[in-house]
Design a protein around this motif. Structure first.
Motif, PDB file in Angstrom:
ATOM      1  N   LEU A 185       0.825  -1.198   0.000  1.00  0.00           N
ATOM      2  CA  LEU A 185       0.000   0.000   0.000  1.00  0.00           C
ATOM      3  C   LEU A 185       0.863   1.253   0.000  1.00  0.00           C
ATOM      4  N   ALA A 186       1.903   1.258   0.808  1.00  0.00           N
ATOM      5  CA  ALA A 186       2.801   2.410   0.874  1.00  0.00           C
ATOM      6  C   ALA A 186       3.470   2.682  -0.464  1.00  0.00           C
ATOM      7  N   SER A 187       3.711   1.638  -1.236  1.00  0.00           N
ATOM      8  CA  SER A 187       4.369   1.810  -2.537  1.00  0.00           C
ATOM      9  C   SER A 187       3.490   2.559  -3.535  1.00  0.00           C
ATOM     10  N   LYS A 188       2.199   2.666  -3.252  1.00  0.00           N
ATOM     11  CA  LYS A 188       1.275   3.364  -4.149  1.00  0.00           C
ATOM     12  C   LYS A 188       1.141   4.850  -3.803  1.00  0.00           C
ATOM     13  N   LEU A 189       1.816   5.278  -2.738  1.00  0.00           N
ATOM     14  CA  LEU A 189       1.676   6.657  -2.280  1.00  0.00           C
ATOM     15  C   LEU A 189       2.978   7.434  -2.459  1.00  0.00           C
ATOM     16  N   PRO A 190       2.874   8.756  -2.647  1.00  0.00           N
ATOM     17  CA  PRO A 190       4.070   9.568  -2.905  1.00  0.00           C
ATOM     18  C   PRO A 190       4.820   9.958  -1.636  1.00  0.00           C
ATOM     19  N   GLY A 191       6.053  10.400  -1.822  1.00  0.00           N
ATOM     20  CA  GLY A 191       6.847  10.982  -0.742  1.00  0.00           C
ATOM     21  C   GLY A 191       7.075  10.041   0.422  1.00  0.00           C
ATOM     22  N   GLU A 192       6.938  10.594   1.612  1.00  0.00           N
ATOM     23  CA  GLU A 192       7.190   9.840   2.842  1.00  0.00           C
ATOM     24  C   GLU A 192       5.930   9.217   3.427  1.00  0.00           C
ATOM     25  N   PRO A 313      -4.190  23.631  -4.206  1.00  0.00           N
ATOM     26  CA  PRO A 313      -2.858  24.219  -4.052  1.00  0.00           C
ATOM     27  C   PRO A 313      -2.872  25.530  -3.264  1.00  0.00           C
ATOM     28  N   ALA A 314      -3.891  26.360  -3.500  1.00  0.00           N
ATOM     29  CA  ALA A 314      -3.982  27.627  -2.775  1.00  0.00           C
ATOM     30  C   ALA A 314      -4.266  27.395  -1.300  1.00  0.00           C
ATOM     31  N   VAL A 315      -5.175  26.477  -1.001  1.00  0.00           N
ATOM     32  CA  VAL A 315      -5.504  26.170   0.390  1.00  0.00           C
ATOM     33  C   VAL A 315      -4.322  25.522   1.094  1.00  0.00           C
ATOM     34  N   TYR A 316      -3.586  24.700   0.363  1.00  0.00           N
ATOM     35  CA  TYR A 316      -2.428  24.024   0.943  1.00  0.00           C
ATOM     36  C   TYR A 316      -1.461  25.042   1.551  1.00  0.00           C
ATOM     37  N   ASN A 317      -1.128  26.051   0.802  1.00  0.00           N
ATOM     38  CA  ASN A 317      -0.192  27.066   1.290  1.00  0.00           C
ATOM     39  C   ASN A 317      -0.749  27.804   2.500  1.00  0.00           C
ATOM     40  N   THR A 318      -2.033  28.115   2.451  1.00  0.00           N
ATOM     41  CA  THR A 318      -2.664  28.818   3.571  1.00  0.00           C
ATOM     42  C   THR A 318      -2.649  27.996   4.840  1.00  0.00           C
ATOM     43  N   VAL A 319      -2.996  26.728   4.731  1.00  0.00           N
ATOM     44  CA  VAL A 319      -3.057  25.842   5.894  1.00  0.00           C
ATOM     45  C   VAL A 319      -1.664  25.596   6.464  1.00  0.00           C
ATOM     46  N   GLY A 324      -1.013  23.809   9.999  1.00  0.00           N
ATOM     47  CA  GLY A 324      -1.889  22.653   9.900  1.00  0.00           C
ATOM     48  C   GLY A 324      -1.409  21.569   8.953  1.00  0.00           C
ATOM     49  N   LEU A 325      -2.014  20.395   9.085  1.00  0.00           N
ATOM     50  CA  LEU A 325      -1.727  19.270   8.205  1.00  0.00           C
ATOM     51  C   LEU A 325      -2.811  19.179   7.119  1.00  0.00           C
ATOM     52  N   PHE A 326      -2.490  18.500   6.052  1.00  0.00           N
ATOM     53  CA  PHE A 326      -3.415  18.290   4.937  1.00  0.00           C
ATOM     54  C   PHE A 326      -3.882  16.843   4.984  1.00  0.00           C
ATOM     55  N   ILE A 327      -5.198  16.631   5.119  1.00  0.00           N
ATOM     56  CA  ILE A 327      -5.759  15.281   5.188  1.00  0.00           C
ATOM     57  C   ILE A 327      -6.606  15.016   3.953  1.00  0.00           C
ATOM     58  N   ALA A 328      -6.207  14.029   3.155  1.00  0.00           N
ATOM     59  CA  ALA A 328      -6.965  13.649   1.960  1.00  0.00           C
ATOM     60  C   ALA A 328      -7.849  12.451   2.278  1.00  0.00           C
ATOM     61  N   ASP A 329      -9.155  12.634   2.164  1.00  0.00           N
ATOM     62  CA  ASP A 329     -10.114  11.552   2.353  1.00  0.00           C
ATOM     63  C   ASP A 329     -10.316  10.870   0.995  1.00  0.00           C
ATOM     64  N   GLU A 330      -9.686   9.708   0.830  1.00  0.00           N
ATOM     65  CA  GLU A 330      -9.749   8.966  -0.435  1.00  0.00           C
ATOM     66  C   GLU A 330     -10.646   7.737  -0.325  1.00  0.00           C
ATOM     67  N   ASN A 349      -2.203  18.139  -7.861  1.00  0.00           N
ATOM     68  CA  ASN A 349      -0.786  18.453  -7.637  1.00  0.00           C
ATOM     69  C   ASN A 349      -0.482  18.875  -6.206  1.00  0.00           C
ATOM     70  N   VAL A 350      -1.057  18.150  -5.249  1.00  0.00           N
ATOM     71  CA  VAL A 350      -0.724  18.362  -3.841  1.00  0.00           C
ATOM     72  C   VAL A 350      -0.366  17.008  -3.234  1.00  0.00           C
ATOM     73  N   VAL A 351       0.479  17.037  -2.219  1.00  0.00           N
ATOM     74  CA  VAL A 351       0.830  15.819  -1.490  1.00  0.00           C
ATOM     75  C   VAL A 351       0.375  15.989  -0.044  1.00  0.00           C
ATOM     76  N   PRO A 352      -0.623  15.236   0.391  1.00  0.00           N
ATOM     77  CA  PRO A 352      -1.146  15.375   1.756  1.00  0.00           C
ATOM     78  C   PRO A 352      -0.151  14.879   2.797  1.00  0.00           C
ATOM     79  N   ASP A 353      -0.441  15.209   4.036  1.00  0.00           N
ATOM     80  CA  ASP A 353       0.334  14.689   5.164  1.00  0.00           C
ATOM     81  C   ASP A 353      -0.267  13.383   5.677  1.00  0.00           C
ATOM     82  N   ILE A 354      -1.567  13.249   5.481  1.00  0.00           N
ATOM     83  CA  ILE A 354      -2.293  12.050   5.911  1.00  0.00           C
ATOM     84  C   ILE A 354      -3.289  11.682   4.810  1.00  0.00           C
ATOM     85  N   VAL A 355      -3.384  10.393   4.508  1.00  0.00           N
ATOM     86  CA  VAL A 355      -4.362   9.909   3.537  1.00  0.00           C
ATOM     87  C   VAL A 355      -5.209   8.837   4.216  1.00  0.00           C
TER      88      VAL A 355
END
Length: 515
Positions: A185-192, A313-319, A324-330, A349-355
């Motif tokens: 599962l981790a191999s399907k996600l970007p970054g760390e 992308p705009a909200v990402y920078n603001t948060v 704050g962290l970015f949580i993607a509900d997938e 084109n955003v990378v969340p902190d939590i998915v």
């Protein structure tokens, strides 16, 4: 002769079937045992005129007239796509008996679809079968849950094989199934994003994600988006932003931003303008710091609403500036359903902190997950946090099989190809019928919104229910959503074909043409 045959057909469906054969060139042998020289071919218009003149039933004459028009203009109901499978004989309780038991023994909060509920007893790939063996195209996929297809042999084999060896022990003991699946599962996600905590549902996953964000940041405030749905537990009900799904209980620390809805939103498709509201919430409704921003890239329960381009992308920078962290509900958009990407957030084109994820992860098996970074995951070690069933061997074996099937059968690519084709067909219907106000979504996560007035965008609630019921009679099962309950949610298994797409579109076309 042919006239007595026609007059003996008492039902609309019988007449329709018989005359459809004639209209397509079928030649009944009027004189048994004679050669083909004695066969008489009656044209459809002639048969229609004779029956409408001679039938004693006004109701039958009217129905037949309608059938004649539909056959001649090509809008008649089509046959289901060929499928080489016969369901097993069913000897269980009837739909009425099951409904009676539900009313007596199940919570009254559990609803059912359709005026006459369908009793589903078997499923295979993208099709479902009722108690009488009738086949339906499943255009809802168990609420965007069945991704590989019903009872996929590879998934079933993995579940059975693991169950015969070890059904459950505890994550306190070692077992390779949970570790192997976490790695895959981790191999399907970007970054760390590579540390996984398994749950049993999407609600549990979102509850945990909110807890982690609050612990990690030391802040309580979370921002979600209006019209969102994130679950029905204590915390997630607060993040959910539709009164339809919220009880009058304490729901603290969650603020709801203006929904960047390209169809109904005040700024159309200008995502950056909607994003300013998030900054306003931070400035005027919080201490200036937040724990997280939580979002669905495509709102599922909310009616398949894609977030306006440029918004995330705009909200990402603001948060991020507010700590704050970015949580993607997938939960609904993940696992290749959108076709263009494996995860819905990747299209922005955003990378969340939590998915968070569930539904498609297990193809219907109860399974969910939270994936985050090693640093963020450390906060759960400050106290004991445990889930008895999350990540049990059978669930994770099912999840591993699902990932393999998605790759082996190229289901993400199929979702893109077939979904794009179906969206095109639905847009053609939009041009034909004023009742369709909007067609949206991507891949095999599509929405069709019905309105009685396109300019005012007045929700067509009753009409939506009618179309839904009539499509069921044609052999199509589809979901419903949106705050007003006027949006079809088309989220079939990812093995859906173009033939299935044509059948769904034709069934909708036929239903709308009769209104």
């Amino acid at each position: 002769m042919i006239l007595p045959i026609l007059l003996s057909l008492k039902s609309f469906s019988s007449v329709f079937t018989f005359i459809s054969l004639i209209g397509s060139g079928f030649s009944p042998d009027l004189i048994s045992g004679k050669s083909s020289a004695f066969k008489v071919k009656m044209t459809f218009p002639l048969a229609a005129r004779i029956l409408m003149r001679r039938s004693p039933s006004l109701h039958l004459r009217r129905n037949f007239a309608r059938a004649a028009v539909e056959v001649e203009n090509g809008s008649a109901a089509r046959e289901l796509p060929p499928f080489d499978y016969t369901p097993l004989p069913y000897a269980g309780p009837t739909a009425d008996e099951i409904l009676a038991k539900r009313r007596e023994y199940l919570s009254p909060s559990i609803l059912h679809s359709y005026k006459n509920p369908v009793n589903i007893v078997e499923g295979k790939k993208q099709y479902l079968f009722d108690e009488k063996g009738r086949r339906y195209v499943d255009a809802f996929g168990g609420i965007a849950t069945v991704c590989c297809g019903h009872c996929h042999p590879d998934v079933v084999e993995a579940i059975v094989k693991q169950t015969t060896k070890l059904q459950h022990s505890t994550v306190l003991y070692l077992n390779h199934a949970i570790a192997d699946f976490a790695q895959a599962l981790a191999s399907k996600l970007p970054g760390e994003l590579k540390v996984v905590f398994f749950t049993n549902s999407g609600t549990e996953a979102n509850e945990l994600a909110m807890l982690i964000a609050r612990l990690y940041t030391g802040c309580h405030d979370i921002i979600s988006v209006r019209n969102a749905y994130h679950g029905n537990a204590a915390g997630t009900m607060g993040a959910t932003a539709q009164s339809n799904w919220k009880f009058n209980v304490v729901q603290s620390g969650v603020h709801h931003a203006v929904n960047p809805d390209p169809y109904r939103g005040i700024f159309g498709s200008d995502g950056e303008k909607y994003a300013r509201d998030v900054q306003d919430i931070i400035n005027f409704s919080t201490s200036g710091h937040v724990s997280a921003f939580m979002f669905e890239a495509i709102q599922g329960v909310g009616g398949i609403v894609e977030l306006a381009p440029g918004y995330l992308p705009a909200v990402y920078n603001t948060v991020k500036e507010a700590g704050g962290l970015f949580i993607a509900d997938e939960v609904q958009a993940g696992f290749g359903r959108t076709g263009s990407h494996f995860w819905g957030f990747e299209a922005h084109n955003v990378v969340p902190d939590i998915v968070t994820m569930a539904k498609g992860i297990g193809n219907g098996f109860p399974l969910g997950a939270v994936v985050t970074t090693q640093e963020i995951a450390e906060v759960l070690t400050h106290r004991n946090y445990f889930n008895t069933f999350g990540g049990n061997p059978v669930s994770t074996a099912a999840g591993m099989a699902v990932l393999k099937v998605i790759e082996k059968e190229q289901l993400q690519k199929n979702a893109f190809v077939v979904g794009s084709y179906l969206k095109q067909r639905l847009n053609t219907l939009k041009e034909k019928y004023e009742l369709i106000g909007d067609v949206r979504g991507r891949g095999l996560m599509l929405g069709v919104e019905f309105v009685t007035d396109r300019e005012l965008k007045t929700p067509a609630n009753k009409e939506t229910l009618h179309v839904m019921d009539q499509m069921k009679e044609s052999g199509v099962l589809v979901g419903k959503g949106g705050y007003y309950g006027n949006v079809f949610r088309v989220t079939p298994p990812l093995c859906f074909t173009k033939e299935d797409a044509d059948f769904v579109a034709d069934a909708m076309d036929l239903t709308l043409s009769r209104m």
